[in-house]
Motif scaffolding. Sequence first.
Motif, PDB file in Angstrom:
ATOM      1  N   ILE A 140       0.849  -1.194  -0.052  1.00 27.93           N
ATOM      2  CA  ILE A 140      -0.189  -0.168  -0.165  1.00 27.93           C
ATOM      3  C   ILE A 140       0.877   1.364  -0.071  1.00 27.93           C
ATOM      4  O   ILE A 140       0.539   2.219  -0.730  1.00 27.93           O
ATOM      5  CB  ILE A 140      -0.903  -0.013   1.350  1.00 27.93           C
ATOM      6  N   GLU A 144       0.951   4.148  -2.783  1.00 25.92           N
ATOM      7  CA  GLU A 144       0.713   5.742  -2.663  1.00 25.92           C
ATOM      8  C   GLU A 144       1.672   6.523  -2.673  1.00 25.92           C
ATOM      9  O   GLU A 144       1.527   7.683  -2.907  1.00 25.92           O
ATOM     10  CB  GLU A 144       0.004   5.694  -1.108  1.00 25.92           C
ATOM     11  N   CYS A 149      -2.777   8.798  -5.673  1.00 22.20           N
ATOM     12  CA  CYS A 149      -3.899   8.135  -5.149  1.00 22.20           C
ATOM     13  C   CYS A 149      -4.408   9.053  -3.981  1.00 22.20           C
ATOM     14  O   CYS A 149      -3.795   9.973  -3.528  1.00 22.20           O
ATOM     15  CB  CYS A 149      -3.259   6.873  -4.324  1.00 22.20           C
ATOM     16  N   ARG A 156     -10.295   3.888  -0.487  1.00 20.91           N
ATOM     17  CA  ARG A 156      -9.306   2.723  -0.236  1.00 20.91           C
ATOM     18  C   ARG A 156     -10.196   1.357  -0.065  1.00 20.91           C
ATOM     19  O   ARG A 156     -11.199   1.457   0.863  1.00 20.91           O
ATOM     20  CB  ARG A 156      -8.204   2.447   0.610  1.00 20.91           C
TER      21      ARG A 156
END
Length: 306
Positions: A140, A144, A149, A156
């Motif tokens: 993750i 990002e 994002c 998410r």
Amino acid sequence: MYLKTTASRPKIFNGTHLKYLLLLLLAGSLGARAQESQVHEEVVVKSTLLKKDMKLALYLPPGYATSTRKYPVLYLLHGGGDDHTGWVQFGEMQRLVDEGIRAGRVAPMIVVMPDAERTYYLNSAAGTYQYEDYFIQELIPYIEKNYRCRPEKQYRALAGLSMGGFGSLLYALHHPELFSACAAMSAAVRTDEEINALPHDEFLRRYRTALGEVPANAHRITDFWNQNSILYLMQNLPEAQKTAVRYYLDCGDDDFLYKGNATLHTLMRDRNIPHEYRVRDGGHTWSYWRSGLPAALEFISQSFHH
């Protein structure tokens, strides 16, 4: 009265004109391509925790290349017989997401499809192969950091099929502070009775990576199992977390995983845990998941729009 007319002469293009026209055509072509979605199938994440390079497939929505916009992210998880390319190759996810975006039913989003091997998205019981830690602590943050994002929980989400349906539920339950929605299709959720009834070789084939070489006479329902059991976690979900994540379950009426999914639905109803539950005609097949993905994407998009 006579009108004098002159025939138009054909234009003669020299090399400079032709070069200019070719540049215009190329620019138009590149501009059109920049407005199309893109899928990159072999993105590599160097994992310190797993001590290896991990692959993922990545969908970037139409217009990503030419905008400065930040997008919500869906982590779309594959099943036990596939890898990170399964949703692209067999699930036709690019076409389905594109169609949903064009129709205004699906929010433009980045879709991340990681390779989970046959880990069931679990940390291993022995602590030697911590896939869940990799997903949360390395994957993750990598996405990002390297892509535009929206980093808030609201933007998410998780979805997946079979083993990936299990993984999406697991991460939503383990990390409700990170995800707004979870859409699990044909989730590999089994009751304790089903787990104990699996032939030993079948049990190892499915769970060896996470559980190791479990002896034939060993107890299968252990503390470690319960810590990662969807039914156990949902049964013991704290009141304060009942609405932390929006849940969507979809399982075919001919799917061999019907019992675990129906049990999960009944449990969530009995505990007043909000969710949507779909039973459609079909089995454990790609045609079922392809037909179900559009509705799952719409459910996810509703969370992104809230």
